[in-house]
Design a protein around this motif. Structure first.
Motif, PDB file in Angstrom:
ATOM      1  N   GLN A 137      -7.107 -40.419  35.454  1.00 39.34           N
ATOM      2  CA  GLN A 137      -5.915 -40.924  36.120  1.00 39.34           C
ATOM      3  C   GLN A 137      -4.863 -39.827  36.118  1.00 39.34           C
ATOM      4  O   GLN A 137      -4.892 -38.931  35.265  1.00 39.34           O
ATOM      5  CB  GLN A 137      -5.399 -42.172  35.410  1.00 39.34           C
ATOM      6  CG  GLN A 137      -6.369 -43.335  35.476  1.00 39.34           C
ATOM      7  CD  GLN A 137      -5.898 -44.548  34.699  1.00 39.34           C
ATOM      8  OE1 GLN A 137      -4.826 -44.559  34.098  1.00 39.34           O
ATOM      9  NE2 GLN A 137      -6.715 -45.587  34.704  1.00 39.34           N
ATOM     10  N   MET A 176       7.344 -41.018  34.185  1.00 41.42           N
ATOM     11  CA  MET A 176       6.118 -41.222  33.443  1.00 41.42           C
ATOM     12  C   MET A 176       6.463 -41.892  32.115  1.00 41.42           C
ATOM     13  O   MET A 176       7.216 -41.371  31.324  1.00 41.42           O
ATOM     14  CB  MET A 176       5.449 -39.863  33.216  1.00 41.42           C
ATOM     15  CG  MET A 176       4.235 -39.911  32.398  1.00 41.42           C
ATOM     16  SD  MET A 176       3.245 -38.386  32.330  1.00 41.42           S
ATOM     17  CE  MET A 176       4.412 -37.071  32.382  1.00 41.42           C
ATOM     18  N   GLU A 201       3.289 -45.454  28.119  1.00 43.97           N
ATOM     19  CA  GLU A 201       2.127 -46.309  28.361  1.00 43.97           C
ATOM     20  C   GLU A 201       1.197 -45.738  29.426  1.00 43.97           C
ATOM     21  O   GLU A 201       0.026 -46.051  29.457  1.00 43.97           O
ATOM     22  CB  GLU A 201       2.577 -47.718  28.769  1.00 43.97           C
ATOM     23  CG  GLU A 201       3.235 -48.495  27.638  1.00 43.97           C
ATOM     24  CD  GLU A 201       4.670 -48.048  27.350  1.00 43.97           C
ATOM     25  OE1 GLU A 201       5.374 -47.587  28.279  1.00 43.97           O
ATOM     26  OE2 GLU A 201       5.087 -48.150  26.190  1.00 43.97           O
ATOM     27  N   SER A 202       1.717 -44.908  30.329  1.00 44.77           N
ATOM     28  CA  SER A 202       0.885 -44.397  31.417  1.00 44.77           C
ATOM     29  C   SER A 202       0.106 -43.141  31.040  1.00 44.77           C
ATOM     30  O   SER A 202      -0.724 -42.681  31.804  1.00 44.77           O
ATOM     31  CB  SER A 202       1.745 -44.115  32.649  1.00 44.77           C
ATOM     32  OG  SER A 202       2.645 -43.058  32.399  1.00 44.77           O
ATOM     33  N   ASN A 216      -1.861 -39.073  35.069  1.00 40.95           N
ATOM     34  CA  ASN A 216      -1.083 -38.605  33.924  1.00 40.95           C
ATOM     35  C   ASN A 216      -1.923 -38.268  32.694  1.00 40.95           C
ATOM     36  O   ASN A 216      -1.376 -38.000  31.624  1.00 40.95           O
ATOM     37  CB  ASN A 216      -0.015 -39.637  33.545  1.00 40.95           C
ATOM     38  CG  ASN A 216       1.025 -39.764  34.626  1.00 40.95           C
ATOM     39  OD1 ASN A 216       1.382 -38.785  35.273  1.00 40.95           O
ATOM     40  ND2 ASN A 216       1.509 -40.978  34.843  1.00 40.95           N
TER      41      ASN A 216
END
Length: 171
Positions: free
Chosen positions: A57, A1, A4-5, A59
């Motif tokens: 989303q 991870m 940015e995610s 994460n």
């Protein structure tokens, strides 16, 4: 991870649910007041929860406002039902979330846990340059900021650190 995610989500559950997503840099990606399309319960609650889920989303890190246990009126049962339905959805879908009490939300923004909703407008603008016409969205923004600052501690005031340390940890 990767950094940015990760996105940071604030949810203020109500008949007009405040919903904000910040990106990994703390910039607003989504700011919305989610309203039910159905007119009867539990369809109203399910509709709001589905709209929230459609934005999420894998994460995403979520802070959701806890229950106002002293609240009275017709909308209280709806808010409790919706709050639990959203939490059950987050849990079932394996989204990490933390609860923030209404006073923690206010204190994080203004250093006053008993601030009135209108008293949060100026601190939000001064601290983060944020403004919105809906107090539900403003509250969701504060919670998205709380989620962001759980993972990004730089520059926090002592009272902000205290609030985050007392919050119920991510589930």
């Amino acid at each position: 991870m990767t950094k940015e995610s990760i996105r940071f989500v604030g949810i203020d559950p109500s008949t007009k649910t405040g919903f904000v997503i910040l990106d990994s840099n703390g910039e607003v990606v989504v700011e919305e007041e989610i309203r039910a399309t159905a007119t009867k319960d539990p369809a109203r609650m399910i509709g709001i929860a589905k709209q929230i889920k459609s934005y999420l989303q894998p994460n995403d890190k979520v802070v959701i406002e806890g229950f106002a246990y002293g609240a009275k009126g017709k909308a209280v049962d709806f808010q409790y039902g919706l709050g639990w339905l959203i939490r059950a959805m987050l849990f079932t879908e394996k989204f990490g979330y933390s609860d923030a009490t209404p006073s923690q939300v206010k204190k994080f923004a203004s250093n006053r846990g008993n601030a009135k909703k209108e008293d949060l407008v100026l601190p939000l603008y001064k601290k983060w340059g944020y403004e919105h016409h809906s107090d539900n969205v403003r509250d969701a923004y504060i919670m998205a900021r709380m989620a962001y600052n759980i993972y990004n501690h730089a520059g926090l005031q002592k009272y902000e650190q205290e609030v985050l340390s007392k919050m119920i940890k991510p589930k």
